[in-house]
Design a protein around this motif. Structure first.
Motif, PDB file in Angstrom:
ATOM      1  N   PRO A 136       0.272  -7.442   9.261  1.00 40.35           N
ATOM      2  CA  PRO A 136       1.635  -7.977   9.171  1.00 40.35           C
ATOM      3  C   PRO A 136       2.023  -8.464   7.778  1.00 40.35           C
ATOM      4  CG  PRO A 136       0.181  -9.525  10.265  1.00 40.35           C
ATOM      5  CD  PRO A 136      -0.592  -8.258  10.123  1.00 40.35           C
ATOM      6  N   ASP A 137       1.018  -8.798   6.962  1.00 40.52           N
ATOM      7  CA  ASP A 137       1.296  -9.289   5.614  1.00 40.52           C
ATOM      8  C   ASP A 137       1.327  -8.179   4.571  1.00 40.52           C
ATOM      9  OD1 ASP A 137       1.382 -11.894   6.597  1.00 40.52           O
ATOM     10  OD2 ASP A 137      -0.774 -12.178   6.317  1.00 40.52           O
ATOM     11  N   ALA A 138       1.135  -6.942   5.013  1.00 38.33           N
ATOM     12  CA  ALA A 138       1.139  -5.808   4.090  1.00 38.33           C
ATOM     13  C   ALA A 138       2.410  -4.989   4.246  1.00 38.33           C
ATOM     14  CB  ALA A 138      -0.074  -4.915   4.344  1.00 38.33           C
ATOM     15  N   THR A 139       2.947  -4.529   3.122  1.00 35.81           N
ATOM     16  CA  THR A 139       4.076  -3.609   3.142  1.00 35.81           C
ATOM     17  C   THR A 139       3.531  -2.196   2.945  1.00 35.81           C
ATOM     18  OG1 THR A 139       5.582  -5.253   2.193  1.00 35.81           O
ATOM     19  CG2 THR A 139       6.246  -2.946   2.040  1.00 35.81           C
ATOM     20  N   LEU A 140       3.824  -1.320   3.887  1.00 34.72           N
ATOM     21  CA  LEU A 140       3.312   0.045   3.854  1.00 34.72           C
ATOM     22  C   LEU A 140       4.411   0.977   3.375  1.00 34.72           C
ATOM     23  CD1 LEU A 140       1.400  -0.073   7.263  1.00 34.72           C
ATOM     24  CD2 LEU A 140       0.600  -0.754   4.988  1.00 34.72           C
ATOM     25  N   LEU A 141       4.213   1.564   2.212  1.00 37.23           N
ATOM     26  CA  LEU A 141       5.228   2.367   1.542  1.00 37.23           C
ATOM     27  C   LEU A 141       4.943   3.851   1.746  1.00 37.23           C
ATOM     28  CD1 LEU A 141       5.188   0.307  -1.775  1.00 37.23           C
ATOM     29  CD2 LEU A 141       6.886   0.136   0.054  1.00 37.23           C
ATOM     30  N   LEU A 142       5.752   4.505   2.551  1.00 37.14           N
ATOM     31  CA  LEU A 142       5.593   5.929   2.825  1.00 37.14           C
ATOM     32  C   LEU A 142       6.398   6.739   1.815  1.00 37.14           C
ATOM     33  CD1 LEU A 142       5.877   5.916   6.715  1.00 37.14           C
ATOM     34  CD2 LEU A 142       3.859   6.599   5.405  1.00 37.14           C
ATOM     35  N   ILE A 168       0.848  -1.190   0.000  1.00 39.48           N
ATOM     36  CA  ILE A 168       0.000   0.000   0.000  1.00 39.48           C
ATOM     37  C   ILE A 168       0.884   1.240   0.000  1.00 39.48           C
ATOM     38  CG2 ILE A 168      -1.769   1.289   1.239  1.00 39.48           C
ATOM     39  CD1 ILE A 168      -2.742  -1.363   2.390  1.00 39.48           C
ATOM     40  N   ALA A 169       0.750   2.065  -1.039  1.00 38.57           N
ATOM     41  CA  ALA A 169       1.540   3.294  -1.173  1.00 38.57           C
ATOM     42  C   ALA A 169       0.792   4.448  -0.516  1.00 38.57           C
ATOM     43  CB  ALA A 169       1.795   3.596  -2.643  1.00 38.57           C
ATOM     44  N   ILE A 170       1.494   5.198   0.339  1.00 36.81           N
ATOM     45  CA  ILE A 170       0.881   6.265   1.125  1.00 36.81           C
ATOM     46  C   ILE A 170       1.600   7.583   0.858  1.00 36.81           C
ATOM     47  CG2 ILE A 170       0.291   7.015   3.465  1.00 36.81           C
ATOM     48  CD1 ILE A 170       0.775   3.884   4.150  1.00 36.81           C
ATOM     49  N   ASP A 171       0.830   8.593   0.503  1.00 37.26           N
ATOM     50  CA  ASP A 171       1.370   9.941   0.310  1.00 37.26           C
ATOM     51  C   ASP A 171       1.644  10.534   1.689  1.00 37.26           C
ATOM     52  OD1 ASP A 171       1.899  12.585  -0.259  1.00 37.26           O
ATOM     53  OD2 ASP A 171      -0.151  13.057  -0.925  1.00 37.26           O
ATOM     54  N   ALA A 172       2.879  10.405   2.149  1.00 36.24           N
ATOM     55  CA  ALA A 172       3.222  10.817   3.507  1.00 36.24           C
ATOM     56  C   ALA A 172       3.196  12.329   3.697  1.00 36.24           C
ATOM     57  CB  ALA A 172       4.609  10.287   3.881  1.00 36.24           C
ATOM     58  N   MET A 173       3.280  13.095   2.615  1.00 32.41           N
ATOM     59  CA  MET A 173       3.349  14.549   2.719  1.00 32.41           C
ATOM     60  C   MET A 173       1.999  15.214   2.449  1.00 32.41           C
ATOM     61  SD  MET A 173       6.478  14.316   3.414  1.00 32.41           S
ATOM     62  CE  MET A 173       6.883  16.035   3.658  1.00 32.41           C
ATOM     63  N   GLY A 174       0.961  14.424   2.192  1.00 32.48           N
ATOM     64  CA  GLY A 174      -0.349  14.976   1.859  1.00 32.48           C
ATOM     65  C   GLY A 174      -1.228  15.178   3.072  1.00 32.48           C
ATOM     66  N   GLY A 175      -1.838  16.368   3.196  1.00 32.82           N
ATOM     67  CA  GLY A 175      -2.757  16.638   4.289  1.00 32.82           C
ATOM     68  C   GLY A 175      -2.298  17.790   5.154  1.00 32.82           C
ATOM     69  N   ALA A 204      -2.314  -0.444  -3.883  1.00 39.36           N
ATOM     70  CA  ALA A 204      -3.272   0.602  -3.522  1.00 39.36           C
ATOM     71  C   ALA A 204      -2.525   1.891  -3.220  1.00 39.36           C
ATOM     72  CB  ALA A 204      -4.111   0.176  -2.319  1.00 39.36           C
ATOM     73  N   PHE A 205      -3.252   3.001  -3.283  1.00 40.15           N
ATOM     74  CA  PHE A 205      -2.680   4.333  -3.099  1.00 40.15           C
ATOM     75  C   PHE A 205      -3.601   5.147  -2.194  1.00 40.15           C
ATOM     76  CE2 PHE A 205      -3.247   8.622  -5.339  1.00 40.15           C
ATOM     77  CZ  PHE A 205      -2.286   9.282  -4.595  1.00 40.15           C
ATOM     78  N   ILE A 206      -3.005   5.838  -1.211  1.00 41.80           N
ATOM     79  CA  ILE A 206      -3.757   6.644  -0.249  1.00 41.80           C
ATOM     80  C   ILE A 206      -3.168   8.048  -0.191  1.00 41.80           C
ATOM     81  CG2 ILE A 206      -4.357   6.948   2.189  1.00 41.80           C
ATOM     82  CD1 ILE A 206      -4.137   3.891   2.451  1.00 41.80           C
ATOM     83  N   SER A 207      -4.058   9.066  -0.186  1.00 45.24           N
ATOM     84  CA  SER A 207      -3.576  10.440  -0.027  1.00 45.24           C
ATOM     85  C   SER A 207      -4.620  11.280   0.703  1.00 45.24           C
ATOM     86  CB  SER A 207      -3.277  11.082  -1.380  1.00 45.24           C
ATOM     87  OG  SER A 207      -2.849  12.427  -1.210  1.00 45.24           O
ATOM     88  N   ALA A 208      -4.136  12.104   1.638  1.00 41.64           N
ATOM     89  CA  ALA A 208      -4.985  13.091   2.303  1.00 41.64           C
ATOM     90  C   ALA A 208      -4.655  14.482   1.765  1.00 41.64           C
ATOM     91  CB  ALA A 208      -4.766  13.052   3.815  1.00 41.64           C
ATOM     92  N   GLY A 209      -3.919  14.511   0.671  1.00 47.58           N
ATOM     93  CA  GLY A 209      -3.491  15.771   0.086  1.00 47.58           C
ATOM     94  C   GLY A 209      -4.496  16.353  -0.886  1.00 47.58           C
ATOM     95  N   ASN A 210      -4.003  17.028  -1.895  1.00 45.95           N
ATOM     96  CA  ASN A 210      -4.825  17.683  -2.912  1.00 45.95           C
ATOM     97  C   ASN A 210      -5.734  16.660  -3.599  1.00 45.95           C
ATOM     98  OD1 ASN A 210      -5.571  18.757  -5.546  1.00 45.95           O
ATOM     99  ND2 ASN A 210      -4.087  20.389  -5.167  1.00 45.95           N
ATOM    100  N   THR A 211      -7.052  16.754  -3.347  1.00 48.21           N
ATOM    101  CA  THR A 211      -7.990  15.761  -3.885  1.00 48.21           C
ATOM    102  C   THR A 211      -7.982  15.743  -5.408  1.00 48.21           C
ATOM    103  OG1 THR A 211      -9.461  15.912  -1.968  1.00 48.21           O
ATOM    104  CG2 THR A 211     -10.420  15.081  -3.996  1.00 48.21           C
ATOM    105  N   ASP A 227       8.187  14.228  -9.117  1.00 45.61           N
ATOM    106  CA  ASP A 227       8.828  13.533  -7.998  1.00 45.61           C
ATOM    107  C   ASP A 227       8.170  13.923  -6.673  1.00 45.61           C
ATOM    108  OD1 ASP A 227      10.844  11.625  -7.221  1.00 45.61           O
ATOM    109  OD2 ASP A 227      11.894  13.266  -6.234  1.00 45.61           O
ATOM    110  N   SER A 228       6.918  14.336  -6.751  1.00 45.09           N
ATOM    111  CA  SER A 228       6.180  14.649  -5.524  1.00 45.09           C
ATOM    112  C   SER A 228       5.736  13.354  -4.858  1.00 45.09           C
ATOM    113  CB  SER A 228       4.962  15.516  -5.838  1.00 45.09           C
ATOM    114  OG  SER A 228       4.048  14.798  -6.653  1.00 45.09           O
ATOM    115  N   SER A 229       5.448  13.445  -3.564  1.00 52.88           N
ATOM    116  CA  SER A 229       5.026  12.257  -2.817  1.00 52.88           C
ATOM    117  C   SER A 229       3.727  11.681  -3.367  1.00 52.88           C
ATOM    118  CB  SER A 229       4.850  12.620  -1.337  1.00 52.88           C
ATOM    119  OG  SER A 229       3.955  13.708  -1.178  1.00 52.88           O
ATOM    120  N   LEU A 230       2.800  12.552  -3.767  1.00 57.80           N
ATOM    121  CA  LEU A 230       1.511  12.092  -4.292  1.00 57.80           C
ATOM    122  C   LEU A 230       1.685  11.356  -5.613  1.00 57.80           C
ATOM    123  CD1 LEU A 230      -1.765  14.185  -4.269  1.00 57.80           C
ATOM    124  CD2 LEU A 230      -1.124  12.867  -6.284  1.00 57.80           C
TER     125      LEU A 230
END
Length: 345
Positions: A29-35, A3-10, A95-102, A78-81
């Motif tokens: 535990p079976d998921a890799t969380l990519l910040l 799961i890819a996560i936009d760490a700089m969004g929000g 999967a991709f998650i962002s709390a940044g610019n919708t 090269d932005s986090s999003l």
């Protein structure tokens, strides 16, 4: 699962994003969380020995909340999003998650991934509380220039999501309108209603705004402009209601205020749990060729943790595959309906 996560969004990134990721990591535990984000900023909120399933994907740019979506993703590659969305495109994440610019999140998923086979436009499905549980409203902002075929596909996509993620055997779909009668509404709603009357979904007809929270259906369909206004108005009313209660309590003397608070607290706790965005984590962008969860800009750690959980559920239940299969089963029906709509335009 990755799961890819936009760490700089929000508004509270990267602190709350990192803390939310740390919070949920032991449960997956079976998921890799990519910040994805600026490495020093992320490491500031990680312990010296972070969980093994959390990885950092270094980036050098950040897309601001007010930037123009398309220009931002083109100029800040090269932005986090964008980097997080690219991980899904390149099959390095599921999967991709962002709390940044919708807008940028929607544009990235749309441009980089494309649509699911047969889908015309994506839509954002938001979970909201009802008297009988929860329902989903789609669309709340991804597409404000809708045609009937878009609204038709929104209903079937979200119904499939409810079936496989929420275990609802035959989700009911309602069309938001200014009245229950077939004659009510503008041209878009009336033409959409005609399509739904022939569509292979559990369609219950028109529903009015005051009935949104009755729980009469699991899926509420509307155009993005209307849905976004409903979403913002509902959030605003929840804040207004809570502040009004607190102001009223301040006007009481000490003993009376304490007694009233003790009596109201259980009800207010239930209301908060049902209405707070952090309980649900984020909204699913339906129709794109990947799992995209869009979180509230004010997301705290709890909201991020829940968003990651929602993403994991969508991946685990193969939601997009089920949507494509459902569309494939009714391919001729959808085509006939589309031709019928074009003929009567």
């Amino acid at each position: 699962m990755r799961i890819a996560i936009d760490a700089m969004g929000g508004d509270h990134a990267p602190e709350q994003v990192v803390k939310g990721t740390l919070q949920i990591a032991p449960e997956l535990p079976d998921a890799t969380l990519l910040l994805a984000g600026t490495e020093p900023a992320i490491r500031k909120y990680l312990p010296p020995n972070p969980p093994a399933n959390i990885k950092i994907v270094p980036t050098t740019e950040v897309i601001g909340m007010s930037e123009h979506p398309v220009d931002a993703i083109r100029n800040k590659r090269d932005s986090s999003l964008v980097k997080a969305a690219k991980l899904v495109r390149d099959n390095e994440a599921d999967a991709f998650i962002s709390a940044g610019n919708t807008g940028a999140a929607v544009a990235s998923a749309t441009i980089l991934w494309g649509f699911l086979s047969g889908i015309k436009r994506p839509g954002i499905a938001v979970r909201f509380p009802t008297k009988k549980g929860v329902s989903y409203i789609i669309d709340v902002g991804a597409n404000i220039y809708c045609h009937p075929i878009h609204l038709l596909q929104y209903g079937i996509m979200t119904a499939v999501y409810c079936k496989y993620v929420n275990n609802i055997a035959n989700p009911r779909v309602g069309l938001l309108n200014i009245g229950e009668e077939d004659s009510k509404g503008n041209e878009l709603v009336q033409e959409t209603l005609a399509l739904y009357r022939k569509a292979p979904v559990n369609f219950i007809g028109n529903i009015e705004g005051q009935n949104l929270f009755n729980g009469d259906c699991e899926v509420v369909v509307c155009e993005g402009f209307v849905g976004n206004v409903i979403l913002k108005a509902t959030e605003g009313f929840a804040d207004f209601f809570t502040s009004t209660i607190m102001d009223a309590l301040k006007g009481l003397n000490g003993d009376a205020a304490g007694s009233a608070m003790n009596g109201l607290k259980p009800a207010l706790d239930v209301l908060k749990k049902k209405t707070q965005y952090d309980e649900y984590g984020g909204a699913q962008l339906m129709g794109v060729n990947g799992i995209c969860i869009i979180s509230h800009g004010r997301s705290n750690a709890k909201a991020i943790a829940n968003a990651i959980k929602v993403a994991a559920q969508s991946v685990k239940n193969h939601v997009n595959n089920e949507i494509v299969q459902e569309l494939h089963k009714t391919k001729l029906t959808w085509l006939d309906l589309y031709k019928s709509w074009k003929t009567h335009r």
